[in-house]
Design an enzyme around this catalytic site. Sequence first.
Site, mmCIF file in Angstrom:
data_model
loop_
_atom_site.group_PDB
_atom_site.id
_atom_site.type_symbol
_atom_site.label_atom_id
_atom_site.label_comp_id
_atom_site.label_asym_id
_atom_site.label_seq_id
_atom_site.Cartn_x
_atom_site.Cartn_y
_atom_site.Cartn_z
ATOM 1 N N THR A 99 3.177 3.636 -6.768
ATOM 2 C CA THR A 99 3.262 4.099 -5.387
ATOM 3 C C THR A 99 2.656 5.489 -5.343
ATOM 4 O O THR A 99 2.125 5.967 -6.359
ATOM 5 C CB THR A 99 4.722 4.089 -4.881
ATOM 6 O OG1 THR A 99 4.729 4.365 -3.469
ATOM 7 C CG2 THR A 99 5.561 5.123 -5.607
ATOM 8 N N VAL A 106 0.852 -1.176 0.000
ATOM 9 C CA VAL A 106 0.000 0.000 0.000
ATOM 10 C C VAL A 106 0.892 1.233 0.000
ATOM 11 O O VAL A 106 1.784 1.353 0.853
ATOM 12 C CB VAL A 106 -0.923 0.017 1.231
ATOM 13 C CG1 VAL A 106 -1.740 1.298 1.267
ATOM 14 C CG2 VAL A 106 -1.834 -1.200 1.227
ATOM 15 N N CYS A 107 0.673 2.135 -0.947
ATOM 16 C CA CYS A 107 1.381 3.408 -0.962
ATOM 17 C C CYS A 107 2.899 3.182 -0.955
ATOM 18 O O CYS A 107 3.429 2.424 -1.761
ATOM 19 C CB CYS A 107 0.903 4.253 0.214
ATOM 20 S SG CYS A 107 1.398 5.974 0.188
ATOM 21 N N THR A 108 3.617 3.801 -0.022
ATOM 22 C CA THR A 108 5.072 3.685 0.013
ATOM 23 C C THR A 108 5.541 2.379 0.639
ATOM 24 O O THR A 108 6.756 2.195 0.822
ATOM 25 C CB THR A 108 5.683 4.876 0.776
ATOM 26 O OG1 THR A 108 5.062 4.992 2.054
ATOM 27 C CG2 THR A 108 5.493 6.164 -0.004
#
Length: 334
Positions: free
Chosen positions: A129, A109-111
């Site tokens: 990202t 998830v994300c970073t």
Amino acid sequence: MTDQRRVVIVGYDGAQILDIACPSGALDIANRYGAAPPYSIELGTLGRRAVHTSSGIALGAQQELGAVTGRLDTLIVVGGVGCEDAAADELLLEQVRRLAGRSRRVAAVCTGAYVLAAAGLLNHRRVTTHWGWGSRLAEHHPTVAVDIAPLWIRDGNIYTSAGVTSALDLTLSLIEDDHGPTLARAVARELVTHLHRPADQAQISVFLAGPPPQDRLVRDLTGYITGHLSEDLSPAALAARAGISSRHLSRLFTAHLGTTPARAVRAARTEAAAHLVRSSSLPMTAIARRCGFTSSETLRQAFLSRYGITGDRMRKMPDMPPARPAPARHTPGP
């Protein structure tokens, strides 16, 4: 594994709390709506330590990562401001690599993509990202193909998502893959959100691609445009709403958005129509009407101009075509 889908979420200090809450919350709701087999959701950390999230809220962990054995359905690595420290923690990376080998699928998830990349799990894969971190990820890991345009990407059994709430879109898609679209729609309704956005929808809309306009009037008008696409958005109507002349309106849009009011409206309508084409089965005439186009032919021409293809072809494509370059935005001088 026959009576549940075991999901382990990897946490660390500085994690974004929404990166944990979006997947766990959606999977929990799927269980309450009858997911069969249900999801078993656990937050795991090194030493089973509490996760001190970036918001200051601490979350208790259910699992010591090193003690997790057996097969996993899904391993999820979250993001947050602590991602770089997490990516430098060899003990954490060792556990992520070990658990990834035990998992049917792995998601970041994300970073959280930083952690997967540091663990060597993203080499020669296409990933996404958060849009603000993509260049740094690509620079630190040149063997990873970073694409910040989509909301989420699947490459083999590796899933990566864009920033924060895109985790919800990714999780709804995982639920749909596991249990079908009916359950995914029920979860989306329970969450009081629209049916999840397709993976290829752009992370950033036409009015969010650069810094917000410095002029308050322009900011107000762009917000009004996106919320009233089917209404009269002619330059004259927008100027009247703002209480200025059409000529002054044009000067403001050119100075702060790098385009004319008419072109800005057309871009917003085309972007919204593209989302409906990709995420719904509405006929083109209904999409055109909902997004403020005078006819399906006008919509077709807008798609050709912005994406180089028609809406019918876009609906059949596995991936969203990139938008053609827009005029550069100009920053007003002092």
